[in-house]
Motif scaffolding. Structure first.
Motif, short mmCIF file in Angstrom:
data_model
loop_
_atom_site.label_atom_id
_atom_site.label_comp_id
_atom_site.label_asym_id
_atom_site.label_seq_id
_atom_site.Cartn_x
_atom_site.Cartn_y
_atom_site.Cartn_z
N GLU A 158 91.81 -101.12 66.31
CA GLU A 158 90.29 -101.30 66.30
C GLU A 158 89.85 -100.65 67.69
O GLU A 158 90.69 -100.86 68.69
CB GLU A 158 89.56 -102.56 66.28
CG GLU A 158 88.14 -102.59 66.13
CD GLU A 158 87.60 -104.10 65.90
OE1 GLU A 158 86.58 -104.26 65.89
OE2 GLU A 158 88.57 -104.94 65.28
N ASP A 159 88.90 -99.87 67.69
CA ASP A 159 88.28 -99.43 69.29
C ASP A 159 87.24 -100.25 69.51
O ASP A 159 86.03 -100.03 68.95
CB ASP A 159 88.16 -98.04 69.11
CG ASP A 159 89.10 -96.94 69.04
OD1 ASP A 159 90.17 -97.24 69.47
OD2 ASP A 159 88.77 -95.84 68.05
N VAL A 161 84.20 -100.71 72.02
CA VAL A 161 83.61 -100.12 73.22
C VAL A 161 83.24 -100.93 74.18
O VAL A 161 82.39 -101.78 74.15
CB VAL A 161 82.16 -99.43 72.59
CG1 VAL A 161 81.20 -98.64 73.47
CG2 VAL A 161 82.61 -98.57 71.31
N SER A 167 86.14 -96.95 76.24
CA SER A 167 86.54 -98.18 75.06
C SER A 167 87.92 -98.42 75.21
O SER A 167 88.69 -98.04 75.86
CB SER A 167 86.21 -97.44 73.67
OG SER A 167 87.11 -96.15 73.43
N THR A 168 88.34 -99.66 74.59
CA THR A 168 89.79 -99.97 74.69
C THR A 168 90.27 -99.95 73.24
O THR A 168 89.53 -100.40 72.14
CB THR A 168 89.64 -101.35 75.13
OG1 THR A 168 89.12 -101.40 76.49
CG2 THR A 168 91.19 -101.97 75.08
N ARG A 169 91.50 -99.30 72.93
CA ARG A 169 91.86 -99.29 71.60
C ARG A 169 92.83 -100.40 71.64
O ARG A 169 94.03 -100.70 72.37
CB ARG A 169 92.51 -98.24 71.13
CG ARG A 169 93.37 -98.16 69.78
CD ARG A 169 93.96 -96.67 69.46
NE ARG A 169 92.52 -96.26 69.08
CZ ARG A 169 92.51 -94.85 68.60
NH1 ARG A 169 93.44 -94.06 68.87
NH2 ARG A 169 91.40 -94.11 68.34
#
Length: 246
Positions: A158-159, A161, A167-169
């Motif tokens: 999941e990304d 935001v 954003s962080t994956r």
């Protein structure tokens, strides 16, 4: 120990792909095991050829002999570690080894649960059986069976935001028993809990062995039975399977 070998093959074998995140952690892991001399009531690893004593997959293996431990090494890493503290050990005697062998025999006799080797062969015939709806009726969708399973390895990505430009994956464990696990934009390929329970059992006992040269996706540890608040028992389900769904 058996489950670790399974996970290694899943993350490094398919399509010659190597999961770098897994590989880094795996290379920095030392596997130390303790042979089981008193199986729990829900364990059936002996019928899955996964215990109660380990035969591979360890760096160091211990057997509790009462006042002392019999120690075995299974890799160069284990030998090196033992060598650093060699003063703590002495050569095992014939009596030590015989005691360990007797403990294994008594442990094998203590199992209360088992799964028939016929389960895999008979599972395909139960695809339309009402047993899946009956056995899943009490499921609370907690996912506990997956999260305690030493071989379950499905995850979601999941990304998240963080702002307008960043954003962080993240990757996290997921459960095939959750209603949203197979939810796509316009369809859910497993809409009912009976379908999801069937998938979990077929994945471990049919799909995985067929795809990976007979390897089993279930070690028989019994954790899923112990943790389930709805008392869903995989040995009971497979027992019904061997009785043609009755």
């Amino acid at each position: 120990m058996r489950s670790q070998g399974y996970r290694d093959s899943r993350y490094n074998f398919p399509l010659n792909y190597v999961d770098n995140y897994y590989e880094i952690r795996r290379k920095n892991t030392i596997m130390m095991g303790l042979n089981c001399i008193s199986p729990c009531d829900t364990c059936f690893c002996s019928s899955r050829d996964a215990g109660p004593f380990a035969t591979s997959g360890f760096d160091i293996l211990f057997t509790d002999l009462g006042d002392t431990y019999l120690v075995q090494t299974g890799s160069k890493v284990g030998e090196k570690l033992i060598g650093k503290v060699s003063g703590l050990f002495k050569p095992a005697t014939t009596a030590d080894k015989e005691k360990a062998a007797n403990l294994e025999k008594s442990s094998l006799k203590a199992f209360k649960c088992s799964v028939s080797p016929d389960a895999k062969k008979k599972l395909p015939d139960t695809w339309e059986s009402p047993l899946w709806q009956e056995e899943s009726a009490t499921c609370m969708l907690c996912g506990g069976c997956n999260f305690v399973c030493p071989t379950c390895h499905c995850f979601n990505i999941e990304d998240i935001v963080n702002g307008k430009q960043t954003s962080t994956r993240i990757r996290y464990w997921d459960s095939c028993q959750f209603g949203g696990f197979t939810q796509m934009a316009a369809e859910n390929t497993r809409r009912t809990q009976s379908e999801r329970l069937r998938q979990r059992i077929f994945h471990k006992y049919v799909y995985t062995p067929d795809k990976y040269n007979g390897a089993s996706g279930c070690t028989g540890c019994g954790r899923c039975i112990e943790v389930c608040p709805a008392d869903i028992d995989i040995t009971h389900i497979l027992g019904r399977v061997t009785q043609n769904g009755k």
